[in-house]
Scaffold this motif. Structure first.
Motif, PDB file in Angstrom:
ATOM      1  N   CYS A   1       2.148  -7.858   2.553  1.00 45.84           N
ATOM      2  CA  CYS A   1       2.894  -6.899   1.745  1.00 45.84           C
ATOM      3  C   CYS A   1       3.323  -5.709   2.595  1.00 45.84           C
ATOM      4  O   CYS A   1       4.498  -5.306   2.582  1.00 45.84           O
ATOM      5  CB  CYS A   1       2.028  -6.443   0.574  1.00 45.84           C
ATOM      6  SG  CYS A   1       2.951  -5.680  -0.779  1.00 45.84           S
ATOM      7  N   TYR A   2       2.403  -5.136   3.361  1.00 54.72           N
ATOM      8  CA  TYR A   2       2.754  -4.011   4.229  1.00 54.72           C
ATOM      9  C   TYR A   2       3.775  -4.432   5.282  1.00 54.72           C
ATOM     10  O   TYR A   2       4.736  -3.702   5.572  1.00 54.72           O
ATOM     11  CB  TYR A   2       1.497  -3.461   4.909  1.00 54.72           C
ATOM     12  CG  TYR A   2       0.804  -2.395   4.103  1.00 54.72           C
ATOM     13  CD1 TYR A   2       1.241  -1.078   4.140  1.00 54.72           C
ATOM     14  CD2 TYR A   2      -0.278  -2.699   3.293  1.00 54.72           C
ATOM     15  CE1 TYR A   2       0.617  -0.087   3.400  1.00 54.72           C
ATOM     16  CE2 TYR A   2      -0.918  -1.722   2.541  1.00 54.72           C
ATOM     17  CZ  TYR A   2      -0.465  -0.416   2.607  1.00 54.72           C
ATOM     18  OH  TYR A   2      -1.084   0.556   1.865  1.00 54.72           O
TER      19      TYR A   2
ATOM     20  N   PHE B   1      -3.230   0.087   6.737  1.00 50.90           N
ATOM     21  CA  PHE B   1      -3.234  -1.365   6.856  1.00 50.90           C
ATOM     22  C   PHE B   1      -2.050  -1.852   7.689  1.00 50.90           C
ATOM     23  O   PHE B   1      -2.158  -2.818   8.431  1.00 50.90           O
ATOM     24  CB  PHE B   1      -3.232  -2.016   5.474  1.00 50.90           C
ATOM     25  CG  PHE B   1      -4.533  -1.815   4.733  1.00 50.90           C
ATOM     26  CD1 PHE B   1      -5.690  -2.452   5.163  1.00 50.90           C
ATOM     27  CD2 PHE B   1      -4.607  -0.986   3.634  1.00 50.90           C
ATOM     28  CE1 PHE B   1      -6.891  -2.265   4.496  1.00 50.90           C
ATOM     29  CE2 PHE B   1      -5.801  -0.786   2.962  1.00 50.90           C
ATOM     30  CZ  PHE B   1      -6.954  -1.431   3.397  1.00 50.90           C
ATOM     31  N   LEU B   2      -0.909  -1.192   7.570  1.00 45.69           N
ATOM     32  CA  LEU B   2       0.224  -1.545   8.426  1.00 45.69           C
ATOM     33  C   LEU B   2      -0.099  -1.232   9.880  1.00 45.69           C
ATOM     34  O   LEU B   2       0.244  -2.004  10.782  1.00 45.69           O
ATOM     35  CB  LEU B   2       1.481  -0.779   7.992  1.00 45.69           C
ATOM     36  CG  LEU B   2       2.712  -0.986   8.891  1.00 45.69           C
ATOM     37  CD1 LEU B   2       3.129  -2.449   8.918  1.00 45.69           C
ATOM     38  CD2 LEU B   2       3.869  -0.104   8.429  1.00 45.69           C
TER      39      LEU B   2
ATOM     40  N   LYS C   1       3.656  -6.717  -6.089  1.00 42.57           N
ATOM     41  CA  LYS C   1       4.493  -5.966  -5.151  1.00 42.57           C
ATOM     42  C   LYS C   1       5.335  -6.895  -4.289  1.00 42.57           C
ATOM     43  O   LYS C   1       6.536  -6.688  -4.112  1.00 42.57           O
ATOM     44  CB  LYS C   1       3.612  -5.081  -4.257  1.00 42.57           C
ATOM     45  CG  LYS C   1       3.106  -3.804  -4.894  1.00 42.57           C
ATOM     46  CD  LYS C   1       2.318  -3.005  -3.879  1.00 42.57           C
ATOM     47  CE  LYS C   1       1.915  -1.631  -4.419  1.00 42.57           C
ATOM     48  NZ  LYS C   1       1.025  -1.710  -5.577  1.00 42.57           N
ATOM     49  N   ILE C   2       4.694  -7.899  -3.710  1.00 42.13           N
ATOM     50  CA  ILE C   2       5.433  -8.745  -2.774  1.00 42.13           C
ATOM     51  C   ILE C   2       6.409  -9.659  -3.501  1.00 42.13           C
ATOM     52  O   ILE C   2       7.484  -9.986  -2.995  1.00 42.13           O
ATOM     53  CB  ILE C   2       4.459  -9.546  -1.872  1.00 42.13           C
ATOM     54  CG1 ILE C   2       5.175  -9.938  -0.575  1.00 42.13           C
ATOM     55  CG2 ILE C   2       3.856 -10.748  -2.591  1.00 42.13           C
ATOM     56  CD1 ILE C   2       4.240 -10.343   0.546  1.00 42.13           C
TER      57      ILE C   2
ATOM     58  N   LEU D   1       4.139   2.851  -0.692  1.00 44.36           N
ATOM     59  CA  LEU D   1       3.435   2.290   0.464  1.00 44.36           C
ATOM     60  C   LEU D   1       3.611   3.158   1.707  1.00 44.36           C
ATOM     61  O   LEU D   1       2.706   3.242   2.541  1.00 44.36           O
ATOM     62  CB  LEU D   1       3.947   0.876   0.752  1.00 44.36           C
ATOM     63  CG  LEU D   1       3.511  -0.216  -0.221  1.00 44.36           C
ATOM     64  CD1 LEU D   1       4.237  -1.521   0.076  1.00 44.36           C
ATOM     65  CD2 LEU D   1       2.003  -0.438  -0.168  1.00 44.36           C
ATOM     66  N   PHE D   2       4.773   3.826   1.820  1.00 40.04           N
ATOM     67  CA  PHE D   2       5.071   4.633   3.005  1.00 40.04           C
ATOM     68  C   PHE D   2       5.432   6.055   2.573  1.00 40.04           C
ATOM     69  O   PHE D   2       6.599   6.470   2.637  1.00 40.04           O
ATOM     70  CB  PHE D   2       6.215   3.998   3.803  1.00 40.04           C
ATOM     71  CG  PHE D   2       5.993   2.545   4.118  1.00 40.04           C
ATOM     72  CD1 PHE D   2       4.827   2.127   4.737  1.00 40.04           C
ATOM     73  CD2 PHE D   2       6.933   1.592   3.764  1.00 40.04           C
ATOM     74  CE1 PHE D   2       4.604   0.779   5.018  1.00 40.04           C
ATOM     75  CE2 PHE D   2       6.732   0.246   4.041  1.00 40.04           C
ATOM     76  CZ  PHE D   2       5.555  -0.154   4.665  1.00 40.04           C
ATOM     77  N   PRO D   3       4.442   6.837   2.128  1.00 39.62           N
ATOM     78  CA  PRO D   3       4.710   8.175   1.589  1.00 39.62           C
ATOM     79  C   PRO D   3       5.213   9.169   2.624  1.00 39.62           C
ATOM     80  O   PRO D   3       5.642  10.263   2.259  1.00 39.62           O
ATOM     81  CB  PRO D   3       3.352   8.595   1.017  1.00 39.62           C
ATOM     82  CG  PRO D   3       2.354   7.820   1.820  1.00 39.62           C
ATOM     83  CD  PRO D   3       3.007   6.505   2.090  1.00 39.62           C
ATOM     84  N   PHE D   4       5.155   8.810   3.918  1.00 45.02           N
ATOM     85  CA  PHE D   4       5.638   9.722   4.961  1.00 45.02           C
ATOM     86  C   PHE D   4       7.149   9.616   5.156  1.00 45.02           C
ATOM     87  O   PHE D   4       7.739  10.415   5.883  1.00 45.02           O
ATOM     88  CB  PHE D   4       4.930   9.427   6.291  1.00 45.02           C
ATOM     89  CG  PHE D   4       5.004   7.989   6.721  1.00 45.02           C
ATOM     90  CD1 PHE D   4       6.065   7.513   7.464  1.00 45.02           C
ATOM     91  CD2 PHE D   4       3.998   7.098   6.361  1.00 45.02           C
ATOM     92  CE1 PHE D   4       6.131   6.192   7.848  1.00 45.02           C
ATOM     93  CE2 PHE D   4       4.050   5.771   6.741  1.00 45.02           C
ATOM     94  CZ  PHE D   4       5.131   5.313   7.489  1.00 45.02           C
TER      95      PHE D   4
END
Length: 259
Positions: free
Chosen positions: A30-31, A81-82, A192-193, A243-246
């Motif tokens: 997923c990541y 995890f990524l 999600k995936i 998943l990528f809040p940045f």
């Protein structure tokens, strides 16, 4: 922002059909697959992890700052995890195109890393606070009292819950084994995936054109109704940002918009 990207390469089944994944694979897959949708991540990694400049919009988000927080650090701190997956492989083709042995090694490392006291994954859920460390487990009734630290500001609920699952697996007392349950998938990660697969199909095809592909997937109500299918595909955009809040909120998945 509806960035009508030129990114519209031809899909292969591995891009949208994830039914062959095992339960153990679904989290790292997923990541990995969502990261393939990020121009910032993919292009940033190509230049050795140097940051791609973006403009912060909301101070409450942990936005990727090209001067103070390089891309690799943002990934490690906010998508741990990524970060682990990237230690083993580059983001190129689909996850399922990686060799089975490589995927197996990554899954084993994810499990080991998630239960390690010094793991970046546990930034979301820190183990026992020292003041409570000596309390232990009541051997008669199987109760353990813990003090924990949870980084609510940097992680989503599902990330914290997933980390806690790793801790449980590594620390459950042998005297109180878990009841065996079979066939239960990690529902949230599967959702999600699967939504990402829908998004990719709907970005290349109208619903009518996508129906033959949707028919090959597992039985899901959204596959037969265009409105529900579109709503689920749009939720994948929310998953992408969670998943990528940045990342800047104006960055959309490469497979957006839908047709």
């Amino acid at each position: 922002m509806r960035n009508r990207s030129h990114y519209r390469r031809k899909l292969v089944p591995f891009d949208w059909d994830f039914t062959a994944l095992s339960d153990e694979e679904v989290l790292p897959a997923c990541y990995y697959e969502y990261a393939r949708e990020s121009k910032t991540i993919v292009e940033g990694l190509k230049v050795g992890g140097r940051a791609i400049r973006i403009t912060p919009l909301l101070p409450s988000r942990h936005l990727h700052n090209p001067i103070h927080n390089p891309l690799h650090k943002s990934i490690r701190e906010h998508a741990a995890f990524l970060w682990l997956v990237l230690e083993a492989v580059d983001i190129r083709g689909p996850w399922q195109a990686l060799s089975k042995s490589k995927r197996k090694v990554i899954c084993e490392r994810v499990t080991e890393y998630g239960s390690n006291a010094n793991s970046p994954a546990l930034l979301a859920f820190h183990r026992i606070c020292p003041i409570h460390a000596e309390l232990g487990v009541d051997s008669e009734i199987g109760v353990e009292r813990l003090g924990v630290e949870i980084d609510w500001g940097s992680f989503q609920n599902d990330e914290i819950a997933e980390t806690f699952k790793f801790w449980l697996k590594a620390n459950r007392p042998p005297a109180f084994p878990e009841f065996v349950k079979r066939g239960k998938k990690r529902v949230e990660w599967w959702a999600k995936i699967e939504r990402l697969g829908l998004l990719r199909l709907r970005s290349r095809y109208t619903f009518a054109e996508a129906k033959p592909f949707l028919a090959q997937l597992t039985v899901i109500a959204k596959n037969t109704d265009s409105g529900e299918c579109n709503r689920e595909a749009k939720i994948a955009v929310t998953d992408f940002h969670n998943l990528f809040p940045f990342l800047d909120l104006t960055e959309m998945p490469r497979s957006w918009p839908i047709r």
